[in-house]
Motif scaffolding. Structure first.
Motif, PDB file in Angstrom:
ATOM      1  N   ARG A  70     -49.011  36.561  40.066  1.00 18.11           N
ATOM      2  CA  ARG A  70     -47.805  36.458  39.130  1.00 18.11           C
ATOM      3  C   ARG A  70     -46.792  36.871  39.998  1.00 18.11           C
ATOM      4  O   ARG A  70     -46.643  38.291  40.321  1.00 18.11           O
ATOM      5  CB  ARG A  70     -47.531  36.640  37.777  1.00 18.11           C
ATOM      6  N   ILE A 105     -55.998  39.478  37.173  1.00 24.13           N
ATOM      7  CA  ILE A 105     -54.499  38.901  37.587  1.00 24.13           C
ATOM      8  C   ILE A 105     -53.615  39.919  37.880  1.00 24.13           C
ATOM      9  O   ILE A 105     -53.518  41.112  37.525  1.00 24.13           O
ATOM     10  CB  ILE A 105     -54.083  38.712  35.926  1.00 24.13           C
ATOM     11  N   PHE A 131     -57.162  34.310  43.425  1.00 25.30           N
ATOM     12  CA  PHE A 131     -56.696  35.443  42.223  1.00 25.30           C
ATOM     13  C   PHE A 131     -55.643  34.697  41.777  1.00 25.30           C
ATOM     14  O   PHE A 131     -54.807  33.844  42.147  1.00 25.30           O
ATOM     15  CB  PHE A 131     -56.136  36.640  43.031  1.00 25.30           C
ATOM     16  N   GLU A 132     -55.357  35.071  40.368  1.00 22.98           N
ATOM     17  CA  GLU A 132     -54.303  34.621  39.613  1.00 22.98           C
ATOM     18  C   GLU A 132     -53.171  35.586  40.040  1.00 22.98           C
ATOM     19  O   GLU A 132     -53.371  36.768  40.012  1.00 22.98           O
ATOM     20  CB  GLU A 132     -54.543  34.646  37.858  1.00 22.98           C
ATOM     21  N   LYS A 141     -62.800  38.658  40.710  1.00 18.66           N
ATOM     22  CA  LYS A 141     -61.902  37.413  40.809  1.00 18.66           C
ATOM     23  C   LYS A 141     -61.199  37.089  39.539  1.00 18.66           C
ATOM     24  O   LYS A 141     -60.304  36.342  39.780  1.00 18.66           O
ATOM     25  CB  LYS A 141     -63.101  36.314  41.479  1.00 18.66           C
ATOM     26  N   ASP A 142     -61.803  37.770  38.455  1.00 22.19           N
ATOM     27  CA  ASP A 142     -60.989  37.526  37.343  1.00 22.19           C
ATOM     28  C   ASP A 142     -59.834  38.219  37.312  1.00 22.19           C
ATOM     29  O   ASP A 142     -59.121  38.209  36.066  1.00 22.19           O
ATOM     30  CB  ASP A 142     -61.575  37.473  35.984  1.00 22.19           C
ATOM     31  N   LYS A 152     -60.634  40.392  31.513  1.00 21.25           N
ATOM     32  CA  LYS A 152     -59.699  40.361  32.680  1.00 21.25           C
ATOM     33  C   LYS A 152     -59.167  41.804  33.169  1.00 21.25           C
ATOM     34  O   LYS A 152     -59.031  42.750  32.019  1.00 21.25           O
ATOM     35  CB  LYS A 152     -58.157  39.470  32.260  1.00 21.25           C
ATOM     36  N   TYR A 165     -55.913  43.627  34.709  1.00 18.96           N
ATOM     37  CA  TYR A 165     -54.534  43.324  35.260  1.00 18.96           C
ATOM     38  C   TYR A 165     -54.115  44.653  36.519  1.00 18.96           C
ATOM     39  O   TYR A 165     -54.304  45.623  36.144  1.00 18.96           O
ATOM     40  CB  TYR A 165     -53.689  43.769  34.021  1.00 18.96           C
ATOM     41  N   VAL A 185     -53.473  34.535  46.602  1.00 16.11           N
ATOM     42  CA  VAL A 185     -53.515  32.985  46.296  1.00 16.11           C
ATOM     43  C   VAL A 185     -54.520  32.611  46.950  1.00 16.11           C
ATOM     44  O   VAL A 185     -55.393  31.594  46.448  1.00 16.11           O
ATOM     45  CB  VAL A 185     -51.939  32.266  46.417  1.00 16.11           C
TER      46      VAL A 185
END
Length: 80
Positions: free
Chosen positions: A71, A46, A68-69, A43-44, A1, A3, A64
């Motif tokens: 937060r 975060i 995508f993830e 796409k992975d 992943k 970040y 979103v």
């Protein structure tokens, strides 16, 4: 992943990508510039942003929708 932390303001976004080689990007807080930046990401990835009034909403909506993830981080938790 991978970040990505994005510092959000009314007109600019400052993104920092963590990984084997860290990268920094600054771009306008517009859908066009967010879309251009997103093309550099896997796409992975975060993505985390500080909740900043309503300035993060365009960024959130775009990432979103693209799958995508994403937060949202309370600024109190990061000591801002």
């Amino acid at each position: 992943k991978t970040y990505i932390g994005i510092d959000v303001s009314k007109s600019k976004l400052n993104a920092h990508i963590l990984g084997d080689k860290s990268h920094n990007y600054t771009f306008n807080n517009t859908e066009k510039d967010i879309k251009t930046f997103s093309k550099t990401l896997n796409k992975d990835s975060i993505i985390g942003v500080e909740s900043t009034s309503n300035y993060h909403l365009l960024c959130e909506e775009y990432f979103v929708k693209q799958g995508f993830e994403f937060r949202i981080i309370n600024p109190i938790q990061i000591g801002a």
